[in-house]
Design an enzyme around this catalytic site. Structure first.
Site, PDB file in Angstrom:
ATOM      1  N   ASP A 139       0.695  -1.212   0.056  1.00 60.09           N
ATOM      2  CA  ASP A 139       0.185  -0.011   0.095  1.00 60.09           C
ATOM      3  C   ASP A 139       0.890   1.127  -0.019  1.00 60.09           C
ATOM      4  OD1 ASP A 139      -2.294   2.038   1.287  1.00 60.09           O
ATOM      5  OD2 ASP A 139      -3.377  -0.049   0.673  1.00 60.09           O
TER       6      ASP A 139
ATOM      7  N   ARG B 135      -5.719  16.412   3.361  1.00 58.59           N
ATOM      8  CA  ARG B 135      -4.739  15.269   3.560  1.00 58.59           C
ATOM      9  C   ARG B 135      -3.155  15.904   3.191  1.00 58.59           C
ATOM     10  NH1 ARG B 135      -3.704   8.951   2.297  1.00 58.59           N
ATOM     11  NH2 ARG B 135      -3.353   8.305   4.373  1.00 58.59           N
TER      12      ARG B 135
ATOM     13  N   LYS C 217      -3.889  -0.938  -6.774  1.00 63.52           N
ATOM     14  CA  LYS C 217      -5.095  -0.157  -6.050  1.00 63.52           C
ATOM     15  C   LYS C 217      -4.939   1.115  -6.293  1.00 63.52           C
ATOM     16  CE  LYS C 217      -6.484   0.402  -1.030  1.00 63.52           C
ATOM     17  NZ  LYS C 217      -5.841   0.357   0.265  1.00 63.52           N
TER      18      LYS C 217
ATOM     19  N   ASP D 280      -6.178   4.573  -5.412  1.00 62.51           N
ATOM     20  CA  ASP D 280      -6.872   5.410  -4.684  1.00 62.51           C
ATOM     21  C   ASP D 280      -6.913   6.813  -5.082  1.00 62.51           C
ATOM     22  OD1 ASP D 280      -7.850   5.930  -2.114  1.00 62.51           O
ATOM     23  OD2 ASP D 280      -5.958   4.941  -0.980  1.00 62.51           O
TER      24      ASP D 280
ATOM     25  N   ASP E 239     -12.973   1.930   4.444  1.00 64.57           N
ATOM     26  CA  ASP E 239     -11.796   1.894   5.112  1.00 64.57           C
ATOM     27  C   ASP E 239     -12.191   1.435   6.289  1.00 64.57           C
ATOM     28  OD1 ASP E 239      -9.754   2.886   3.623  1.00 64.57           O
ATOM     29  OD2 ASP E 239      -9.628   4.839   4.298  1.00 64.57           O
TER      30      ASP E 239
HETATM   31  C1  GLA Z   1      -6.797   5.517   1.803  1.00 67.73           C
HETATM   32  C2  GLA Z   1      -7.278   3.820   1.660  1.00 67.73           C
HETATM   33  C3  GLA Z   1      -6.611   3.072   2.487  1.00 67.73           C
HETATM   34  C4  GLA Z   1      -5.044   3.202   2.330  1.00 67.73           C
HETATM   35  C5  GLA Z   1      -4.613   4.717   2.611  1.00 67.73           C
HETATM   36  C6  GLA Z   1      -3.043   4.929   2.367  1.00 67.73           C
HETATM   37  O1  GLA Z   1      -7.332   5.761   3.008  1.00 67.73           O
HETATM   38  O2  GLA Z   1      -8.747   3.783   1.658  1.00 67.73           O
HETATM   39  O3  GLA Z   1      -6.973   1.831   2.416  1.00 67.73           O
HETATM   40  O4  GLA Z   1      -4.810   2.944   1.313  1.00 67.73           O
HETATM   41  O5  GLA Z   1      -5.400   5.650   1.607  1.00 67.73           O
HETATM   42  O6  GLA Z   1      -3.005   6.292   2.385  1.00 67.73           O
END
Ligand code: GLA
Length: 722
Positions: free
Chosen positions: A362, A439, A472, A474, A544
């Protein structure tokens, strides 16, 4: 024939397996909506729908009676209700009256230019109707397109607005769908939420006046989902009428109802008209996103089942639409930013021993990213953490016999990044105004082709550099202070939608260039879980919040529209990181197995017996995966309404039935419960734990369930004997 036109009655009849949709050409040439709902046999007569409406009309115009008629695609003229289309002409006026010009009916369906849409395959019996309308005074052409999927029981539609004049015009609003219902006493059902709390169900009566759900955030968002559901007062999961309207779009949207005192209820869905203006020069056209309509006469379960099938089969695409997908482990909750190559390899090794097939790394692997303060945009490995780069790490994971996947947040830019230092103008911003951070980051301006190219090239370079089977993708903030430094004043209000067109083009290119990579969408959890993303992302991280009990609410609400095959669902550590709850490993597994099973913890830290349990979960999941993906889902018990959650999934061939039953909180003196299964063959015999039950017994007498206290759960697998 799915679509027919009656010359004698001047009506269009669209019919799917269980529904009929009718509209007609009014004597003045305007299109009048006549009916949408359960199937009607034969041709319909407009008079039977609108005869008395004309009498009650309190028109502001004596020429037409549009003010009280149900309109097919309303504009702002003598119909003074909320229009679906609002245009500003070069003379400054904005009244429009669209009149029928011609129509065409053809087999199949054309793809939408620049936007994702449902597609057609051989055997769907799909037909398309395109109706061309012209304004009575201005050189404006509007084409309404409807595709009827006869066997899949849905209608999709979209609209094109074309400037046929010599002056520019401004499109101020162009909805994808507008339907006027008559005399219905509906509830409005929608999916609301927030971060870690997505897609909870809310049901309120439709009121006289207006109600809406929307997003002004530049993405569909955690707060509302781009759907409007209308249901009869008595509709529940199993009985009653329900309509679902969904938008194939991931940006700003608006779903609204407007009911007048004559009880004509107008429902609309499309791009949000808030801060929206699209300039069309001569011969240019604007294409709206596509909307999908589903009707059920058997409650919400049937509505969801129709949606699940068509989303799975005609929206999702690519290699992972039908094939098995790997069970993954994601290191986020196991390490957050605190990892190095050895730690990741060790996590992967212990996961592999228990049957995990894909190791996902991640956030935190790139640039100088040791926290969330910097480096978004700098998509090259942090060699301090990963001395052998992504190539070396992926190689080591592959040597363990596992696939490797990687997190990206490609639509973002940190002010503290090499990318920002080189291209400060690439962020969404307004000249002279502070760009608000969220963020600690800004949004890349994907309305600019060169920025889209950068995203495709930088992500593509990493994907080509190593054995990467999964991404993934995001998106951890929404837009604010929206503007593009590359656009002139006239085009600023186009930025939101141009961003979406840019994003879809980026996703088209990357998913085409890397057809074997499994892409999972994410947006701070489930902040962009919508129909527009599913052609690119086979699955989406649902929330999350990984707590199993919170997930019963989130997955229940999500399943109103989306199939299990699209919902990323992980077993995480206890106490849970979001809510601190301690739930049994079995419950965490049972709930996660109702979506795309994954793990979100270091499995090496579990006890031996827990490891055995995880091993059995993965083994079981591989056995039931195709039923979970392709089966017919019934929601049996709602955590919103009861102290339980129960879901049943019947395999496509009807031979296997999976039931998950969970208790939220144990209650005194509640020793048992009965669970009534659905959709079985009443004469068939089903075996559960060595005992035989008839389908009729399971559906009418119900399975006797013991209540085992807080957060307990069971997964039951019934096999059909005959
Ligand atoms: C988001 C995603 C999490 C993770 C964080 C990493 O909040 O939903 O699953 O990947 O970012 O910063």
């Amino acid at each position: 024939m799915a679509i027919s036109f009656s010359k004698e009655k001047n009506t269009f009849n669209l019919s799917t397996k269980n529904t009929t949709y009718v509209f007609g050409i009014y004597p003045n040439g305007a299109l009048v909506h006549l009916y949408y709902g359960g199937k009607l046999v034969g041709e319909q007569d407009a008079d039977d729908f609108i005869r008395y409406l004309l009498r009650s009309c309190s028109s502001v115009s004596d020429r037409f009676s549009e003010c009280d008629l149900p309109m097919e695609y309303p504009t702002f003229s003598s119909d003074v209700r909320t229009p679906a289309l609002h245009i500003r002409y070069s003379d400054g006026t904005s009244a429009t009256r669209l009149l029928y010009k011609s129509h065409e009916i053809y087999k199949g369906k054309k793809a939408l230019s620049g936007l994702p849409s449902f597609y057609v395959e051989e055997g769907d019996g799909a037909e398309t109707l395109e109706v061309t309308l012209l304004d009575e005074a201005q050189p404006l052409k509007v084409v309404l397109s409807y595709t009827v999927y006869e066997s899949l029981d849905i209608i999709t539609r979209s609209v094109r607005v074309i400037n046929e004049g010599e002056d520019k015009i401004e499109v101020l609003k162009a909805m994808s769908l507008s339907i006027d219902f008559q005399s219905k006493d509906f509830d409005l059902v929608h999916l609301k939420g927030s971060w870690a709390n997505e897609r909870h169900i809310e049901r309120v009566p439709v009121m006289t006046g207006g109600q809406y759900v929307d997003s002004k955030r530049g993405s569909s968002s955690h707060f509302h989902a781009p759907f409007v559901i209308l249901a009869d007062k008595n509709t529940d999961e199993n009985v009653g009428e329900a309509f679902c309207f969904g938008l194939v779009y991931s940006g700003n949207f608006k779903g609204q109802t407007e009911q007048n005192s004559e009880k004509i209820l107008r429902v609309q869905l499309g791009i949000n008209d808030f801060d929206f203006k699209w300039t069309l020069y001569p011969n240019e056209e604007f294409q709206t996103p596509e909307a999908v309509s589903v009707w059920s006469g058997e409650g919400f379960n049937k509505m969801s089942q129709t949606l699940h099938t068509v989303i799975r089969k005609r929206l999702c695409r690519g290699k992972y639409r039908d094939s098995s997908r790997p069970v993954l482990l994601n290191n986020w909750e196991a390490t957050y930013f605190d990892f190095d190559e050895e730690k990741i390899v060790n996590i992967a090794r212990s996961a592999k021993e228990l049957g995990v097939e894909l190791m996902v790394l991640d956030d935190g692997w790139f640039g100088k990213r040791n926290d969330d303060l910097r480096s978004l945009g700098d998509w090259y490995p942090n060699l301090e953490k990963l001395p052998n780069g992504i190539t070396g790490l992926a190689e080591r994971v592959s040597e363990l016999g596992m696939k490797f996947g990687l997190w990206f947040e490609p639509e973002m830019i940190s002010p503290d990044s090499d990318l920002y230092r080189a291209h400060p103008d690439w962020a969404i911003q307004i000249k002279g105004r502070t760009a608000g951070l969220s963020r600690h980051q800004l949004v890349l301006d994907l309305s600019r082709p060169e920025v889209c190219d950068y995203v495709v090239e930088s992500v593509g370079k990493v994907l080509s550099s190593a054995k990467i089977s999964y991404v993934k993708w995001d998106l951890n903030r929404n837009m604010s202070e929206v503007g593009s430094l590359s656009a002139d004043a006239e085009r600023q209000s186009e930025t939101y939608h141009r961003y979406m067109l840019g994003l879809y083009s980026v996703l088209e290119r990357l998913t085409k260039d890397f057809p074997d990579v499994l892409f999972e969408g994410c947006s701070g959890g489930g902040g962009r879980f919508d129909l527009g993303m599913l052609p690119y992302f086979a699955q989406i991280w649902t929330s999350d919040d990984s707590d199993a009990i919170e997930r019963t609410y989130i997955q229940y609400g999500t399943s109103l529209v989306f199939p299990a095959s699209t919902m990323g669902a992980h077993v995480s550590a206890v106490p849970n990181h979001q809510v601190g709850r301690v739930t049994p490993l079995s419950t965490r597994g049972n709930i996660a197995m109702l979506g795309r099973l994954g793990y979100e913890l270091d499995l090496g830290g579990l006890s031996e017996s827990e490891k055995e349990e995880v091993k059995s979960q993965i083994k079981l999941y591989k056995e039931i995966e195709s039923t979970v993906h392709n089966g017919t889902m019934y929601r049996l018990k709602s955590p919103f309404e009861t102290n339980h959650f129960a879901t049943e999934i019947i395999s496509e061939d009807g031979k296997r039935v999976i039931v998950v039953y969970a208790t939220v909180l144990g209650r005194p003196n509640s020793f048992f419960d009965r669970l009534y299964l659905k959709g079985l063959d009443e004469d068939a015999t089903y075996i559960l734990d060595g005992r035989s039950y008839s389908g009729s017994f399971l559906m009418r007498a119900g399975l006797l369930m013991s209540n085992d206290g807080d957060f307990s759960s069971k997964m039951m697998i019934l096999e059909r004997e005959n």
